[in-house]
Scaffold this active site. Structure first.
Site, PDB file in Angstrom:
ATOM      1  N   LYS A 111     137.979 -12.812  -1.877  1.00 42.33           N
ATOM      2  CA  LYS A 111     139.250 -12.056  -1.799  1.00 42.33           C
ATOM      3  C   LYS A 111     139.390 -11.594  -0.349  1.00 42.33           C
ATOM      4  CE  LYS A 111     141.302  -8.572  -1.629  1.00 42.33           C
ATOM      5  NZ  LYS A 111     142.294  -8.240  -0.547  1.00 42.33           N
ATOM      6  N   GLY A 144     134.478  -3.673   5.415  1.00 43.80           N
ATOM      7  CA  GLY A 144     135.735  -2.927   5.400  1.00 43.80           C
ATOM      8  C   GLY A 144     135.463  -1.454   5.609  1.00 43.80           C
ATOM      9  N   SER A 145     136.310  -0.623   5.047  1.00 46.75           N
ATOM     10  CA  SER A 145     136.189   0.814   5.280  1.00 46.75           C
ATOM     11  C   SER A 145     135.052   1.413   4.444  1.00 46.75           C
ATOM     12  CB  SER A 145     137.506   1.498   4.919  1.00 46.75           C
ATOM     13  OG  SER A 145     137.788   1.282   3.555  1.00 46.75           O
ATOM     14  N   VAL A 152     136.306   2.355   0.759  1.00 49.24           N
ATOM     15  CA  VAL A 152     136.373   1.264  -0.223  1.00 49.24           C
ATOM     16  C   VAL A 152     134.970   0.723  -0.510  1.00 49.24           C
ATOM     17  CG1 VAL A 152     137.232  -1.077  -0.660  1.00 49.24           C
ATOM     18  CG2 VAL A 152     138.753   0.642   0.350  1.00 49.24           C
ATOM     19  N   GLY A 153     134.164   0.579   0.541  1.00 46.31           N
ATOM     20  CA  GLY A 153     132.813   0.043   0.366  1.00 46.31           C
ATOM     21  C   GLY A 153     131.983   0.884  -0.589  1.00 46.31           C
ATOM     22  N   GLU A 175     129.177  -3.562   5.059  1.00 43.47           N
ATOM     23  CA  GLU A 175     129.385  -3.326   6.498  1.00 43.47           C
ATOM     24  C   GLU A 175     130.652  -2.511   6.614  1.00 43.47           C
ATOM     25  OE1 GLU A 175     127.422  -3.954   8.817  1.00 43.47           O
ATOM     26  OE2 GLU A 175     126.093  -5.476   8.001  1.00 43.47           O
ATOM     27  N   CYS A 226     135.385  -2.818  14.203  1.00 40.00           N
ATOM     28  CA  CYS A 226     134.426  -1.863  13.660  1.00 40.00           C
ATOM     29  C   CYS A 226     133.507  -1.367  14.766  1.00 40.00           C
ATOM     30  CB  CYS A 226     133.614  -2.513  12.567  1.00 40.00           C
ATOM     31  SG  CYS A 226     132.967  -4.095  13.064  1.00 40.00           S
ATOM     32  N   GLU A 255     137.187   7.787  12.071  1.00 41.83           N
ATOM     33  CA  GLU A 255     137.563   6.458  12.552  1.00 41.83           C
ATOM     34  C   GLU A 255     139.091   6.335  12.567  1.00 41.83           C
ATOM     35  OE1 GLU A 255     136.762   2.946  10.067  1.00 41.83           O
ATOM     36  OE2 GLU A 255     135.945   1.997  11.856  1.00 41.83           O
TER      37      GLU A 255
HETATM   38  P1  NAP Z   1     139.587  -1.888   3.726  1.00 42.80           P
HETATM   39  O1  NAP Z   1     140.887  -1.254   3.492  1.00 42.80           O
HETATM   40  O2  NAP Z   1     138.365  -1.207   3.265  1.00 42.80           O
HETATM   41  O3  NAP Z   1     139.682  -3.341   3.077  1.00 42.80           O
HETATM   42  C1  NAP Z   1     138.640  -4.267   3.120  1.00 42.80           C
HETATM   43  C2  NAP Z   1     138.821  -5.248   1.986  1.00 42.80           C
HETATM   44  O4  NAP Z   1     138.610  -4.597   0.731  1.00 42.80           O
HETATM   45  C3  NAP Z   1     140.223  -5.854   1.914  1.00 42.80           C
HETATM   46  O5  NAP Z   1     140.143  -7.189   1.496  1.00 42.80           O
HETATM   47  C4  NAP Z   1     140.852  -4.982   0.832  1.00 42.80           C
HETATM   48  O6  NAP Z   1     142.003  -5.554   0.263  1.00 42.80           O
HETATM   49  C5  NAP Z   1     139.713  -4.861  -0.131  1.00 42.80           C
HETATM   50  N1  NAP Z   1     139.831  -3.769  -1.104  1.00 42.80           N
HETATM   51  C6  NAP Z   1     140.555  -2.631  -1.002  1.00 42.80           C
HETATM   52  N2  NAP Z   1     140.393  -1.874  -2.131  1.00 42.80           N
HETATM   53  C7  NAP Z   1     139.547  -2.560  -2.938  1.00 42.80           C
HETATM   54  C8  NAP Z   1     138.984  -2.305  -4.234  1.00 42.80           C
HETATM   55  N3  NAP Z   1     139.262  -1.196  -4.918  1.00 42.80           N
HETATM   56  N4  NAP Z   1     138.152  -3.220  -4.767  1.00 42.80           N
HETATM   57  C9  NAP Z   1     137.837  -4.347  -4.084  1.00 42.80           C
HETATM   58  N5  NAP Z   1     138.353  -4.640  -2.867  1.00 42.80           N
HETATM   59  C10 NAP Z   1     139.180  -3.759  -2.292  1.00 42.80           C
HETATM   60  O7  NAP Z   1     139.375  -2.188   5.282  1.00 42.80           O
HETATM   61  P2  NAP Z   1     140.427  -2.839   6.295  1.00 42.80           P
HETATM   62  O8  NAP Z   1     141.511  -1.873   6.540  1.00 42.80           O
HETATM   63  O9  NAP Z   1     140.786  -4.205   5.855  1.00 42.80           O
HETATM   64  O10 NAP Z   1     139.497  -2.987   7.584  1.00 42.80           O
HETATM   65  C11 NAP Z   1     139.240  -1.934   8.443  1.00 42.80           C
HETATM   66  C12 NAP Z   1     137.905  -1.294   8.155  1.00 42.80           C
HETATM   67  O11 NAP Z   1     136.882  -2.270   8.124  1.00 42.80           O
HETATM   68  C13 NAP Z   1     137.458  -0.308   9.197  1.00 42.80           C
HETATM   69  O12 NAP Z   1     136.900   0.816   8.588  1.00 42.80           O
HETATM   70  C14 NAP Z   1     136.407  -1.061   9.979  1.00 42.80           C
HETATM   71  O13 NAP Z   1     135.485  -0.251  10.647  1.00 42.80           O
HETATM   72  C15 NAP Z   1     135.790  -1.869   8.924  1.00 42.80           C
HETATM   73  N6  NAP Z   1     135.108  -3.045   9.475  1.00 42.80           N
HETATM   74  C16 NAP Z   1     133.753  -3.025   9.487  1.00 42.80           C
HETATM   75  C17 NAP Z   1     133.061  -4.087  10.018  1.00 42.80           C
HETATM   76  C18 NAP Z   1     131.557  -4.059  10.035  1.00 42.80           C
HETATM   77  O14 NAP Z   1     130.962  -5.118  10.148  1.00 42.80           O
HETATM   78  N7  NAP Z   1     130.901  -2.924   9.927  1.00 42.80           N
HETATM   79  C19 NAP Z   1     133.746  -5.206  10.514  1.00 42.80           C
HETATM   80  C20 NAP Z   1     135.149  -5.196  10.476  1.00 42.80           C
HETATM   81  C21 NAP Z   1     135.809  -4.097   9.932  1.00 42.80           C
HETATM   82  P3  NAP Z   1     143.452  -5.245   0.933  1.00 42.80           P
HETATM   83  O15 NAP Z   1     143.527  -6.038   2.173  1.00 42.80           O
HETATM   84  O16 NAP Z   1     144.421  -5.665  -0.102  1.00 42.80           O
HETATM   85  O17 NAP Z   1     143.508  -3.761   1.182  1.00 42.80           O
END
Ligand code: NAP
Ligand code: MG
Length: 496
Positions: free
Chosen positions: A175, A228-229, A232-233, A250, A284, A383
């Site tokens: 996904k 991701g965030s 959510v993680g 991550e 990130c 963040e």
């Molecule tokens: P996000 O909102 O947490 O989304 C990440 C993924 O999770 C997306 O595919 C999202 O779908 C999905 N998701 C959301 N709610 C969910 C649920 N209840 N169940 C399962 N999946 C769900 O993060 P983002 O806004 O895309 O990315 C930004 C964040 O990612 C930042 O916090 C950044 O620091 C972090 N990040 C971390 C790394 C690392 O390696 N540490 C690398 C890159 C980014 P949708 O797109 O539909 O919301």
């Protein structure tokens, strides 16, 4: 008419159940519609997992070096298509072409690493405590993994998960982020063209709540790899924990670059410009805090404000663009909220702090710098995920390290100094998964472990070799060739 893209389930490109779809737009130009994409729901996820279980049964029996050959071909195809992919990725999520090319290159590197791992997948062996007995450990394919990814590295981050998962003989149901489904479709097309059996890879595009949630909660999967965030993680980890599934997380960061008074200031300046404003601050590992020694604070801030104000904003597909747009309107509004918070908290706005003039067709925001930030302010703690840099002032290395460590996250970090003792003290004491010396907080290489401590992760790593631990099951094998019953811990050997 914009093109309509589908899911990849059971080896076919199919619309979501009931034909639900959503549109995706170019963040640099709202008028440019990239396409419509499947808005998947539980029914689509259900079929994808059922098919992946079949794919797993077949793919897991293919010898690992042969699986590696398919991934090598995926890397070759990505190499041929690098420009085309980069162009579409920039159109989809906004960062300049030089960065999307790097994104594709990281996936190519990861593919080739995975291909070679097919001829290793090393494990352990150790001598038995009993005579005429052998013990060793095998790595085995583990099952079907749910892959959930963000939009900021639309091909590189998925490659860190999907290539190792497949190399290990697993099947995946992916996904991708709702903002980057086009990149995901390309990725899956390449895998299939490369010879990965179609049922080993399933793609369900759409929204986290509708497609992501049923995927991570399904009892048939072996585990989830998520980037991701933190919010959510951690929610996903709760679901996986309750179901007894493994999960690799991550998550967020609040990365700092510490610059000491003996640093090469030109180098530190180039580093922070790239670290803070590359990918419009949406990494990130982005540098969102700059921690400056008192003695060089004013000089470096002066240089930085001047250079940041001159960065060229625009469509990432234009040649001279240095900073692209935010990914969507919500992301820009989040940045605006934090700029307001920073001002209310009493920090001094030294650059940016507004939407640029003349770029109304995209979600642009000027590179923004706050000085006078103190460690407890929200703009120093939370963040923001945008082009906002908080500058903090410290009087010593000890105070600097305390500030660097004084946040809930621990992904990347950096120190600029010419003093080897200071560098090593920082390496030793900074609480982060990554520390750079005389380099910015961004720029991971595919063959090194990548990940963070504290609220950034849950102890797993991607990149390099550790990710292969996550995606395999270990089997310990004992072979007793003594021809008699030997009881461990009970029958002991004694010298005759
Ligand atoms: P996000 O909102 O947490 O989304 C990440 C993924 O999770 C997306 O595919 C999202 O779908 C999905 N998701 C959301 N709610 C969910 C649920 N209840 N169940 C399962 N999946 C769900 O993060 P983002 O806004 O895309 O990315 C930004 C964040 O990612 C930042 O916090 C950044 O620091 C972090 N990040 C971390 C790394 C690392 O390696 N540490 C690398 C890159 C980014 P949708 O797109 O539909 O919301
Ligand atoms: Mg979009």
């Amino acid at each position: 008419m914009a093109k309509s893209y589908k899911n990849f389930i059971a080896g076919e490109w199919v619309a979501a159940e009931g034909g639900a779809s959503y549109e995706n737009r170019n963040p640099a130009d709202h008028g440019d519609q990239i396409g419509t994409f499947a808005a998947s729901g539980p029914g689509d996820v259900d079929r994808a997992i059922a098919s992946a279980l079949e794919g797993f049964r077949m793919w897991s029996r293919v010898p690992a070096p042969r699986r590696g050959e398919a991934l090598k071909r995926a890397g070759d195809i990505m190499t041929e298509k690098k420009e085309e992919l980069a162009d579409g990725m920039t159109r989809e999520m906004g960062k300049p072409l030089v960065e999307t090319r790097g994104d594709v290159q990281e996936a190519i590197d990861t593919a080739y690493y995975a291909a070679s791992e097919g001829r290793r997948l090393f494990s352990h062996t150790a001598p038995s405590e009993l005579p005429d007995k052998a013990g060793f450990v095998l790595r085995r394919p583990a099952g079907v993994f749910g892959i959930v990814t963000p939009w900021n590295f639309p091909i590189a981050v998925p490659s860190w998960k999907i290539f190792p998962a497949l190399l290990c003989g697993n099947a995946v149901v992916w996904k991708p982020a709702q903002d980057t489904p086009w990149s995901a479709v390309q990725f899956v097309e390449i895998l299939v063209e490369a010879g990965v059996p179609p049922k080993a890879v399933q793609l369900v595009t759409g929204f986290g709540s509708e497609a992501g949630a049923p995927l991570v909660a399904d009892e048939r999967i072996t585990g989830v790899s998520f980037t991701g965030s933190t919010e959510v993680g951690c929610r996903i980890a709760g679901v996986c924990g309750a179901n007894g599934k493994r999960v690799s997380l991550e998550m967020g960061g609040k990365n700092a670059q510490l610059v000491m008074d003996d640093a090469d200031l030109e180098l530190a300046l180039e580093g922070v410009l790239w670290g803070a404003f590359g990918t419009t601050g949406q990494r990130c590992t982005a540098t969102s805090r700059l921690v400056l020694h008192d003695r060089i604070h004013d000089e470096l801030v002066g240089l930085l404000v001047e250079r940041a104000s001159k960065l060229r904003l625009g469509d990432g597909r234009k040649k001279d663009t240095e900073v692209g747009p935010l990914v969507n309107e919500d992301a820009r509004e989040k940045v605006e909220t934090y700029v307001r918070i920073g001002q209310e908290e009493g920090a001094t706005l030294r650059a940016g702090g507004r939407r640029p003039e003349g770029l109304d067709e995209g979600w642009f925001y000027e590179p923004t710098i706050f000085t006078g930030v103190t460690p407890s302010m929200r703009i120093a703690q939370e963040e923001i995920f945008g082009p906002v840099l908080s500058v903090l002032r410290v009087g010593s290395l000890d105070e600097g390290l305390e500030v660097v460590n004084g946040v809930r996250y621990g992904l990347s970090s950096s120190i600029y100094t010419r003093d080897v003792s200071r560098a090593f003290r920082a390496i030793d004491r900074i609480e982060a998964g990554i520390t750079y010396v005389n380099g910015p907080t961004i720029g991971a290489e595919a063959h090194f472990p990548f990940g963070g401590v504290k609220d950034t992760g849950n102890g797993h790593r991607e990149g390099g070799w550790p990710v292969y631990e996550f995606f395999t099951d270990m089997k310990t094998v004992y072979v007793d060739y003594s021809g008699r019953l030997q009881r461990a811990q009970i029958d002991t050997w004694s010298p005759q």
